[in-house]
Structure formats: structure tokens, C-alpha cells
Design a protein around this motif. Structure first.
Motif, mmCIF file in Angstrom:
data_model
loop_
_atom_site.group_PDB
_atom_site.id
_atom_site.type_symbol
_atom_site.label_atom_id
_atom_site.label_comp_id
_atom_site.label_asym_id
_atom_site.label_seq_id
_atom_site.Cartn_x
_atom_site.Cartn_y
_atom_site.Cartn_z
ATOM 1 N N GLU A 28 0.839 -1.194 0.000
ATOM 2 C CA GLU A 28 0.000 0.000 0.000
ATOM 3 C C GLU A 28 0.875 1.245 0.000
ATOM 4 O O GLU A 28 1.917 1.284 0.646
ATOM 5 N N CYS A 40 -5.242 6.373 -0.701
ATOM 6 C CA CYS A 40 -4.526 5.122 -0.509
ATOM 7 C C CYS A 40 -4.664 4.224 -1.737
ATOM 8 O O CYS A 40 -5.765 4.054 -2.271
ATOM 9 N N TYR A 42 -3.137 0.409 -3.713
ATOM 10 C CA TYR A 42 -2.446 -0.871 -3.609
ATOM 11 C C TYR A 42 -1.685 -1.042 -4.910
ATOM 12 O O TYR A 42 -2.271 -0.979 -5.994
ATOM 13 N N THR A 66 -9.329 3.399 -1.434
ATOM 14 C CA THR A 66 -9.912 4.331 -0.472
ATOM 15 C C THR A 66 -11.183 3.761 0.156
ATOM 16 O O THR A 66 -11.341 3.804 1.382
ATOM 17 N N LYS A 69 -10.373 1.020 2.662
ATOM 18 C CA LYS A 69 -9.812 1.566 3.902
ATOM 19 C C LYS A 69 -10.896 2.227 4.750
ATOM 20 O O LYS A 69 -10.900 2.085 5.973
ATOM 21 N N ASN A 70 -11.815 2.943 4.116
ATOM 22 C CA ASN A 70 -12.910 3.575 4.853
ATOM 23 C C ASN A 70 -13.806 2.521 5.502
ATOM 24 O O ASN A 70 -14.230 2.681 6.652
ATOM 25 N N GLU A 72 -12.885 -0.544 6.380
ATOM 26 C CA GLU A 72 -12.129 -1.132 7.484
ATOM 27 C C GLU A 72 -12.200 -0.250 8.723
ATOM 28 O O GLU A 72 -12.335 -0.748 9.841
ATOM 29 N N GLU A 73 -12.115 1.044 8.536
ATOM 30 C CA GLU A 73 -12.163 1.983 9.663
ATOM 31 C C GLU A 73 -13.524 1.945 10.345
ATOM 32 O O GLU A 73 -13.614 1.958 11.578
#
Length: 80
Positions: A28, A40, A42, A66, A69-70, A72-73
Motif C-alpha cells: 500500500e 490510498c 495498492y 480508499t 480503507k474507509n 475497514e475503519e
């Protein structure tokens, strides 16, 4: 363009190139849009070799992660 980005440190750039030439690199990275906004990604790289096995080029596939990642958060926040 990702490999020539100013945000990419020389040591990371060298690591990516060396690992690409010896089997490939995956990871990443933070990438900047033309307007300077970061997102972000990969990156997966590999070497293109000639008949003698020498690397002629390095290719990479870059994917915007992106949304992943959002998500996952959000999951982390819900689990806490």
C-alpha cells in the motif's frame, strides 16, 4: 508516475525496484492526485524479461483502495 512521485522516499523506491526484479512487490502507498489530495492505493509490480532473462521493463498495477480503507475503519470503530 507513482514511482516518480516526490512523496516516495528513495529507500522505498529502491526497495520496490529491487523486489520487483527478484519476484515482484506488493503493498500500500499514499498517492497524490493532480490537485494534491492524497488517497490510498495498492500497488503490485513485476518485471518483464527478455529471452535471456534480463529485465527489460517494470510494470505495475495500481488500485485505489480508499473505499476499502474507509470500510475497514468503520468496522474497527463498530468493534470497539
Amino acid at each position: 508516475p507513482i514511482m516518480s512521485a516526490n512523496e516516495l522516499s528513495p529507500s522505498l523506491r529502491n526497495d520496490i525496484v529491487n523486489k520487483t526484479l527478484h519476484g515482484g512487490w506488493r503493498g500500500e502507498l499514499m498517492t497524490a492526485k493532480k490537485n494534491g489530495e492524497e488517497f490510498c492505493t495498492y500497488l503490485s509490480t513485476s518485471a518483464i524479461r527478455n529471452e535471456e532473462g534480463e529485465a527489460n521493463a517494470i510494470v505495475g498495477i495500481c488500485q485505489d483502495i480508499t473505499d476499502l480503507k474507509n470500510t475497514e475503519e468503520i468496522i474497527k470503530k463498530r468493534n470497539n
